[in-house]
Enzyme design. Structure first.
Site, PDB file in Angstrom:
ATOM      1  N   ARG A  59     -26.898  80.048   9.067  1.00 27.03           N
ATOM      2  CA  ARG A  59     -26.844  78.759   8.847  1.00 27.03           C
ATOM      3  C   ARG A  59     -28.659  79.187   9.303  1.00 27.03           C
ATOM      4  O   ARG A  59     -29.844  77.892   8.856  1.00 27.03           O
ATOM      5  CB  ARG A  59     -26.669  77.602  10.530  1.00 27.03           C
ATOM      6  CG  ARG A  59     -27.336  76.123  10.534  1.00 27.03           C
ATOM      7  CD  ARG A  59     -26.399  75.202  11.188  1.00 27.03           C
ATOM      8  NE  ARG A  59     -26.017  75.651  12.345  1.00 27.03           N
ATOM      9  CZ  ARG A  59     -26.314  75.795  13.171  1.00 27.03           C
ATOM     10  NH1 ARG A  59     -27.237  75.819  13.805  1.00 27.03           N
ATOM     11  NH2 ARG A  59     -25.407  75.906  14.426  1.00 27.03           N
ATOM     12  N   TYR A 111     -38.543  57.412  -6.390  1.00 23.90           N
ATOM     13  CA  TYR A 111     -36.650  57.937  -6.825  1.00 23.90           C
ATOM     14  C   TYR A 111     -35.719  56.961  -5.827  1.00 23.90           C
ATOM     15  O   TYR A 111     -36.557  56.848  -4.950  1.00 23.90           O
ATOM     16  CB  TYR A 111     -36.618  59.360  -6.703  1.00 23.90           C
ATOM     17  CG  TYR A 111     -34.752  59.062  -6.309  1.00 23.90           C
ATOM     18  CD1 TYR A 111     -34.040  59.040  -7.659  1.00 23.90           C
ATOM     19  CD2 TYR A 111     -34.576  60.495  -5.697  1.00 23.90           C
ATOM     20  CE1 TYR A 111     -32.316  59.600  -7.707  1.00 23.90           C
ATOM     21  CE2 TYR A 111     -32.624  60.633  -5.601  1.00 23.90           C
ATOM     22  CZ  TYR A 111     -32.271  60.071  -6.437  1.00 23.90           C
ATOM     23  OH  TYR A 111     -30.929  60.183  -6.507  1.00 23.90           O
ATOM     24  N   ASP A 183     -43.689  65.146  -4.977  1.00 20.91           N
ATOM     25  CA  ASP A 183     -42.268  65.577  -5.564  1.00 20.91           C
ATOM     26  C   ASP A 183     -41.885  65.845  -6.809  1.00 20.91           C
ATOM     27  O   ASP A 183     -43.085  64.833  -6.760  1.00 20.91           O
ATOM     28  CB  ASP A 183     -40.763  63.991  -5.324  1.00 20.91           C
ATOM     29  CG  ASP A 183     -39.275  64.249  -5.914  1.00 20.91           C
ATOM     30  OD1 ASP A 183     -39.697  65.165  -6.513  1.00 20.91           O
ATOM     31  OD2 ASP A 183     -38.670  62.916  -5.271  1.00 20.91           O
ATOM     32  N   LYS A 208     -31.743  69.291 -10.443  1.00 18.76           N
ATOM     33  CA  LYS A 208     -32.369  69.508 -11.928  1.00 18.76           C
ATOM     34  C   LYS A 208     -32.593  70.439 -12.305  1.00 18.76           C
ATOM     35  O   LYS A 208     -32.060  71.446 -12.947  1.00 18.76           O
ATOM     36  CB  LYS A 208     -33.463  68.108 -11.635  1.00 18.76           C
ATOM     37  CG  LYS A 208     -33.187  66.802 -10.364  1.00 18.76           C
ATOM     38  CD  LYS A 208     -32.443  65.668 -11.246  1.00 18.76           C
ATOM     39  CE  LYS A 208     -31.553  65.275 -10.529  1.00 18.76           C
ATOM     40  NZ  LYS A 208     -31.076  65.384  -8.759  1.00 18.76           N
TER      41      LYS A 208
HETATM   42  N1  PLP Z   1     -36.177  64.170  -6.474  1.00 16.57           N
HETATM   43  C1  PLP Z   1     -36.300  63.145  -7.059  1.00 16.57           C
HETATM   44  C2  PLP Z   1     -37.051  62.314  -8.299  1.00 16.57           C
HETATM   45  C3  PLP Z   1     -35.123  62.644  -7.547  1.00 16.57           C
HETATM   46  O1  PLP Z   1     -35.026  62.658  -9.107  1.00 16.57           O
HETATM   47  C4  PLP Z   1     -33.779  62.595  -6.925  1.00 16.57           C
HETATM   48  C5  PLP Z   1     -32.182  62.488  -7.328  1.00 16.57           C
HETATM   49  O2  PLP Z   1     -32.838  62.662  -9.128  1.00 16.57           O
HETATM   50  C6  PLP Z   1     -33.418  63.394  -5.929  1.00 16.57           C
HETATM   51  C7  PLP Z   1     -35.189  63.465  -5.634  1.00 16.57           C
HETATM   52  C8  PLP Z   1     -32.344  63.568  -4.803  1.00 16.57           C
HETATM   53  O3  PLP Z   1     -31.905  65.055  -5.346  1.00 16.57           O
HETATM   54  P1  PLP Z   1     -30.298  65.442  -5.064  1.00 16.57           P
HETATM   55  O4  PLP Z   1     -29.661  64.422  -6.056  1.00 16.57           O
HETATM   56  O5  PLP Z   1     -30.595  66.477  -5.550  1.00 16.57           O
HETATM   57  O6  PLP Z   1     -30.146  64.916  -3.473  1.00 16.57           O
END
Ligand code: PLP
Length: 394
Positions: A59, A111, A183, A208
């Site tokens: 961890r 998001y 992000d 992604k």
């Molecule tokens: N940030 C963006 C731009 C996203 O598109 C996503 C998920 O689609 C996330 C964060 C969250 O990621 P996770 O689904 O891996 O938790």
């Protein structure tokens, strides 16, 4: 942080394509294994209490996680990286560095999961959360007039593919003492490196493009701000939302082909955008690579290429749009994006279902809105699939 030179030699920083293969993953010193071994052990023998070889408990730290963290940090040009069990866990850990009374100013075009976390969890913990249209500098300045900890940005945005001027917003935020978080999930460091544009922190859903094979959930936060890095390391260990060694290994394996995958993803997306932009059943294409995109020039300046996700608004109503989605054969209707297989998603009922309808419609995410993530199939086959499915909307 290692940039991948196994012999520790100095010299010019390697290109991103080279870093993707080597940063954080020199051959295993114990065996010479070129593909890094997976260390599943949760615990590590100590010579004497507190005397270990860098790892004590998985961890707190694990060789595969350290390799992944070093790799993503190197690609983004950061000093420190922290990997988490999902993108949302990474974002949540970063937001856990805040205290009641502190403030986050976030882009309104966010998001849906980040919006939900800010609105329904972080706000309830006493953090002041404000959403602004970051395309309006006056609105951003007004929001930042009150002391702010983070200006939270996405670029390109999900799912409207707006491009925000990271350098200009970083100047505004820094003048007010706020840190800038970007992000970078949609662009990846192959197409955009926010820290070089003035941002302080980058977050990724590695689920992604970075992993890229739709088989590992993960997230990473990177920064060169040492005090913030210390807080993140503490929260990562204290909260424990860490990825497994196997997931770290798979993600690192995905990163090896990130440069070549991104090149092909963007080639395919440009091809699809050009096709869709002239299609009679398509009302609008949102893609920064098209000259008519409102921030096309900014995308050209800020990114090396315009990204591998596009969205369309069909001329059909909601029912016609559903027929289109069901008629597709190569594109899977699924949450997520950035995998080697092409995906479509329907934000009104999928990624943005948690956003109030009025807010969603006000942003242009209508019932005829579809997001497309083009995979690595042959572009002609993808065009054929879209063309056939679009005729089902009539
Ligand atoms: N940030 C963006 C731009 C996203 O598109 C996503 C998920 O689609 C996330 C964060 C969250 O990621 P996770 O689904 O891996 O938790």
């Amino acid at each position: 942080m290692s940039d991948g030179r196994a012999d520790g030699s100095s010299g010019p920083t390697p290109h991103l394509d080279t870093l993707a293969l080597h940063a954080g993953q020199p051959p295993d010193p114990a065996t010479g294994a070129v593909s890094v071994p997976i260390v599943l052990s949760t615990t590590f023998a100590q010579r004497a209490p507190g005397e270990h070889q860098g790892f004590s408990y998985t961890r707190t730290g694990n060789p595969n996680r350290a390799q992944l963290e070093t790799s993503v940090a190197a690609l983004e040009g950061a000093q420190h990286g922290y990997a988490f069990a999902s993108g949302m866990a990474a974002i949540a850990a970063l937001l856990q560095t805040l205290r009641p009374g502190q403030r986050v100013v976030a882009t309104a075009d966010l998001y849906g999961g980040t919006y939900r976390l800010l609105e329904r969890v972080v706000r309830l913990l006493g953090v002041d959360v404000v959403f602004v249209d970051v395309g309006q500098p006056a609105a951003v300045e007004e929001a930042l007039a009150t002391e702010t900890a983070f200006l939270w940005l996405e670029s390109p945005t999900n799912p409207l593919l707006k491009v925000v001027d990271i350098a200009a917003l970083a100047r505004l935020a820094h003048a007010r003492g706020a840190l800038v978080v970007v992000d970078n999930t949609f662009a990846t460091p192959m197409l955009q490196r926010p820290l070089t544009l003035g941002a302080d922190v980058v977050v990724h859903s590695t689920t992604k493009f970075i992993n890229g094979h739709s088989d590992v959930l993960g997230g990473v936060v990177v920064t060169s701000r040492a005090p913030l890095a210390e807080q993140l390391a503490f929260i990562q260990n204290a909260g424990g939302a860490v990825p497994s060694p196997f997931d770290c290994y798979l993600t690192l394996r995905g990163i090896k082909t990130l440069p070549v995958r991104m090149a092909r993803h963007v080639d395919n997306t440009e091809h699809l955008a050009a096709f869709l932009a002239q299609h009679p059943q398509v009302e609008r294409v949102h893609y920064p690579g098209l000259p008519e995109h409102p921030q096309h020039a900014l995308a050209c300046a800020q990114m090396t290429r315009p990204g591998a996700v596009l969205s369309i608004v069909l001329r059909a109503d909601g029912a016609g749009t559903r027929r289109f989605l069901s008629a597709l054969r190569l594109f899977s209707l699924a949450e997520s994006l950035g995998g080697v297989e092409s995906l479509v998603s329907y934000p009104p009922e999928m990624s943005h279902a948690s956003m109030p309808r009025e807010l969603r419609l006000a942003q242009g995410i209508t019932d005829s809105f579809v997001r497309i993530s083009s995979g690595l199939e042959h572009p002609a086959d993808l065009v054929d699939d879209l063309d056939r499915a679009l005729s089902a909307t009539k």
